[in-house]
Enzyme design. Sequence first.
Site, PDB file in Angstrom:
ATOM      1  N   ASP A  30      38.048  59.433  24.122  1.00 34.12           N
ATOM      2  CA  ASP A  30      37.028  59.756  23.119  1.00 34.12           C
ATOM      3  C   ASP A  30      35.706  60.043  23.846  1.00 34.12           C
ATOM      4  O   ASP A  30      35.325  59.356  24.795  1.00 34.12           O
ATOM      5  CB  ASP A  30      36.867  58.591  22.133  1.00 34.12           C
ATOM      6  CG  ASP A  30      36.129  59.005  20.873  1.00 34.12           C
ATOM      7  OD1 ASP A  30      36.755  59.035  19.806  1.00 34.12           O
ATOM      8  OD2 ASP A  30      34.908  59.296  20.967  1.00 34.12           O
ATOM      9  N   ASN A  86      41.049  56.788  10.625  1.00 35.06           N
ATOM     10  CA  ASN A  86      40.092  56.878   9.529  1.00 35.06           C
ATOM     11  C   ASN A  86      40.539  58.032   8.645  1.00 35.06           C
ATOM     12  O   ASN A  86      40.682  59.160   9.122  1.00 35.06           O
ATOM     13  CB  ASN A  86      38.678  57.121  10.071  1.00 35.06           C
ATOM     14  CG  ASN A  86      38.188  55.955  10.916  1.00 35.06           C
ATOM     15  OD1 ASN A  86      38.478  54.800  10.612  1.00 35.06           O
ATOM     16  ND2 ASN A  86      37.455  56.251  11.987  1.00 35.06           N
ATOM     17  N   GLY A  92      35.086  57.138   7.145  1.00 37.15           N
ATOM     18  CA  GLY A  92      34.416  57.527   8.389  1.00 37.15           C
ATOM     19  C   GLY A  92      35.083  58.654   9.141  1.00 37.15           C
ATOM     20  O   GLY A  92      34.727  58.926  10.287  1.00 37.15           O
ATOM     21  N   GLN A  93      36.058  59.344   8.513  1.00 32.35           N
ATOM     22  CA  GLN A  93      36.695  60.463   9.218  1.00 32.35           C
ATOM     23  C   GLN A  93      35.702  61.605   9.360  1.00 32.35           C
ATOM     24  O   GLN A  93      35.122  62.059   8.370  1.00 32.35           O
ATOM     25  CB  GLN A  93      37.936  60.947   8.462  1.00 32.35           C
ATOM     26  CG  GLN A  93      38.665  62.068   9.208  1.00 32.35           C
ATOM     27  CD  GLN A  93      39.959  62.515   8.532  1.00 32.35           C
ATOM     28  OE1 GLN A  93      40.284  62.076   7.420  1.00 32.35           O
ATOM     29  NE2 GLN A  93      40.690  63.389   9.206  1.00 32.35           N
ATOM     30  N   SER A  94      35.502  62.051  10.603  1.00 39.15           N
ATOM     31  CA  SER A  94      34.548  63.138  10.843  1.00 39.15           C
ATOM     32  C   SER A  94      35.233  64.389  11.381  1.00 39.15           C
ATOM     33  O   SER A  94      34.655  65.476  11.325  1.00 39.15           O
ATOM     34  CB  SER A  94      33.453  62.688  11.819  1.00 39.15           C
ATOM     35  OG  SER A  94      34.011  62.345  13.065  1.00 39.15           O
ATOM     36  N   HIS A  99      44.166  62.001  13.644  1.00 39.28           N
ATOM     37  CA  HIS A  99      44.020  61.351  14.949  1.00 39.28           C
ATOM     38  C   HIS A  99      44.007  59.850  14.768  1.00 39.28           C
ATOM     39  O   HIS A  99      43.533  59.337  13.756  1.00 39.28           O
ATOM     40  CB  HIS A  99      42.745  61.806  15.675  1.00 39.28           C
ATOM     41  CG  HIS A  99      41.491  61.638  14.874  1.00 39.28           C
ATOM     42  ND1 HIS A  99      41.133  62.521  13.871  1.00 39.28           N
ATOM     43  CD2 HIS A  99      40.510  60.697  14.910  1.00 39.28           C
ATOM     44  CE1 HIS A  99      39.992  62.137  13.330  1.00 39.28           C
ATOM     45  NE2 HIS A  99      39.589  61.009  13.933  1.00 39.28           N
ATOM     46  N   HIS A 101      42.801  56.282  16.693  1.00 42.05           N
ATOM     47  CA  HIS A 101      41.967  55.687  17.733  1.00 42.05           C
ATOM     48  C   HIS A 101      42.727  54.505  18.333  1.00 42.05           C
ATOM     49  O   HIS A 101      43.128  53.593  17.602  1.00 42.05           O
ATOM     50  CB  HIS A 101      40.666  55.139  17.136  1.00 42.05           C
ATOM     51  CG  HIS A 101      39.792  56.162  16.478  1.00 42.05           C
ATOM     52  ND1 HIS A 101      38.658  56.662  17.078  1.00 42.05           N
ATOM     53  CD2 HIS A 101      39.866  56.763  15.260  1.00 42.05           C
ATOM     54  CE1 HIS A 101      38.064  57.520  16.244  1.00 42.05           C
ATOM     55  NE2 HIS A 101      38.776  57.599  15.141  1.00 42.05           N
TER      56      HIS A 101
END
Length: 113
Positions: A30, A86, A92-94, A99, A101
């Site tokens: 990341d 997320n 909080g998914q941006s 994906h 983490h």
Amino acid sequence: MADCVFCRIASGDLKARIVRETPELVAFMDLNPQAPTHILIIPRKHTASLAACKAEDEALLGKIQLLAAEIAAELGVSGGFRLVTNCGRGAGQSVDHLHYHLLGGRRMNWPPG
Ligand code: AMP
Ligand code: ZN
């Protein structure tokens, strides 16, 4: 998807610090790590989020989890790591490419923020 940052990483069009690649998955560091170990695991296939997954993705989702455990072992964090996705803006998914983490190397709090 040409405008998806993770599709671009999967295709090699955008540089990333890749730690593992399989025919279906890519794992990379990341850019903005939230723990000493912070790896993202993505499918090469574009899927917006876990909420968009279908029954046909069942095996792929299992492979992501197994690869995460393998990477955790390789990086020496098997004794304490967290795997999280997320899903949706409220969580909080941006980046709208599925994906997970993989976080480790520090104490993890519960409940998460
Ligand atoms: P999320 O907020 O769950 O959608 O997570 C997106 C993650 O992608 C964040 O932790 C970002 O730091 C990370 N990220 C965004 N762009 C890149 C990139 N080009 N290379 C590596 N990580 C990235
Ligand atoms: Zn994508």
